[in-house]
Enzyme design. Structure first.
Site, PDB file in Angstrom:
ATOM      1  N   ARG A 143       0.848  -1.195   0.000  1.00  0.00           N
ATOM      2  CA  ARG A 143       0.000   0.000   0.000  1.00  0.00           C
ATOM      3  C   ARG A 143       0.884   1.247   0.000  1.00  0.00           C
ATOM      4  NH1 ARG A 143      -2.523   1.138   5.993  1.00  0.00           N
ATOM      5  NH2 ARG A 143      -0.562   1.341   7.136  1.00  0.00           N
ATOM      6  N   ILE A 158       3.164   4.459  -0.457  1.00  0.00           N
ATOM      7  CA  ILE A 158       4.329   4.762  -1.279  1.00  0.00           C
ATOM      8  C   ILE A 158       4.919   3.493  -1.876  1.00  0.00           C
ATOM      9  CG2 ILE A 158       6.720   5.581  -1.171  1.00  0.00           C
ATOM     10  CD1 ILE A 158       5.748   7.713   0.840  1.00  0.00           C
ATOM     11  N   ASP A 198       8.024 -10.173   6.865  1.00  0.00           N
ATOM     12  CA  ASP A 198       8.128  -9.258   7.993  1.00  0.00           C
ATOM     13  C   ASP A 198       9.603  -8.893   8.078  1.00  0.00           C
ATOM     14  OD1 ASP A 198       8.480  -8.022  10.451  1.00  0.00           O
ATOM     15  OD2 ASP A 198       7.123  -9.364  11.530  1.00  0.00           O
ATOM     16  N   TYR A 227      10.663   8.472  16.260  1.00  0.00           N
ATOM     17  CA  TYR A 227      10.694   8.347  14.802  1.00  0.00           C
ATOM     18  C   TYR A 227      11.826   9.157  14.158  1.00  0.00           C
ATOM     19  CZ  TYR A 227       8.697   8.155  10.039  1.00  0.00           C
ATOM     20  OH  TYR A 227       8.492   7.956   8.694  1.00  0.00           O
ATOM     21  N   ILE A 268       2.675  12.954   2.670  1.00  0.00           N
ATOM     22  CA  ILE A 268       2.222  12.291   1.455  1.00  0.00           C
ATOM     23  C   ILE A 268       0.859  11.664   1.742  1.00  0.00           C
ATOM     24  CG2 ILE A 268       2.742  10.561  -0.313  1.00  0.00           C
ATOM     25  CD1 ILE A 268       4.778  12.832  -0.249  1.00  0.00           C
TER      26      ILE A 268
END
Length: 253
Positions: free
Chosen positions: A17, A19, A59, A151, A184
């Site tokens: 899904r 990008i 994964d 992050y 985005i």
């Protein structure tokens, strides 16, 4: 399309899904054989079927999955020309409120997995003295937004990994670059906005932050990935290209 990646073999992580899916479609349209390395079997299978690619359930935080994906790719195609490390997750906290497990989750997926995948493809690329590794970083990799910890730490690290590997293997004709998207229009962004009382207002606020008055589309990131993966970018290495509509250049008083 012009076939800028004709007959190239490309592994794209998290390509079910957003990008990643947009990059998979763009690569396939440019002639590449695409391996959709995705943990979600439903979305991954759907994208692979759509573009005529190979689906590998992966994964990227599990070494056995990483190894199996590389093995299946080499078994099917005989080589790996391009790796796109796209799989990732937003982990946003205030540092002092963050459970330690969230640090581990963020680093495992947003940084360590990118090295694990890169490490796994390097033997084939080095043996042929050819290859491209493309990391999907973030504008968080050089800008700090409060309450988004850890992050930005992982994305700063990913840009460092990009530069380090790019320099290390340049003489072996292996290029390593990164793309740093800003806002985005992906499922991840929409899921983030959904956490607010007024998601539409939060989206509008995000759009207003950008000089063009909108946020980016996954396809705009994908076409930059096509360029960086192609021979047109043969002298671009250890670099990060920002895709944020100019937001990071905007003056703030």
């Amino acid at each position: 399309m012009s076939g800028r990646l004709q007959n190239k073999i490309a592994i794209i992580t998290g390509a079910g899904r957003g990008i990643g899916a947009a990059i998979a479609r763009a690569f396939a349209a440019e002639g590449a054989n695409v391996v959709v390395a995705e943990m979600d079997e439903v979305t991954g299978t759907a994208v692979a079927s759509e573009i005529g690619g190979l689906f590998c359930r992966c994964d990227v935080t599990v070494q056995l999955d990483v190894d199996r994906t590389i093995h299946e790719t080499l078994d099917r195609f005989g080589r790996i020309d391009i790796l796109v490390n796209n799989a990732g997750v937003n982990v946003f906290h205030r540092p002092h409120e963050m459970p330690r497990s969230e640090w581990a989750r963020c680093m495992a997926l947003d940084l360590e997995a990118c090295w694990a995948m890169s490490e796994a493809v390097l033997p084939d690329m080095r043996s042929r003295r050819a290859g491209v590794i493309l990391n999907i970083a973030s504008t968080h990799g050089f800008k700090i937004i409060p309450h988004t910890f850890p992050y930005p730490v992982a994305k700063h690290g990913l840009i460092g990994l990009t530069r380090s590997l790019g320099i290390e293997y340049a003489a072996e004709s292996i290029r390593v670059n990164a793309i740093a998207p800003g806002y985005i229009d992906t499922e991840i962004a929409r899921d983030y906005w959904a956490g607010f009382d007024d998601p539409a207002a939060e989206r509008q606020r995000a759009e207003n932050l950008h000089p063009p008055g909108r946020i980016g589309q996954p396809e705009e990131v994908a076409m930059t990935a096509v360029f960086l993966a192609s021979d047109e970018a043969s002298f671009i290495n250890a670099e990060t290209i920002t895709i944020d509509g100019g937001r990071s250049a905007l003056f703030h008083d």
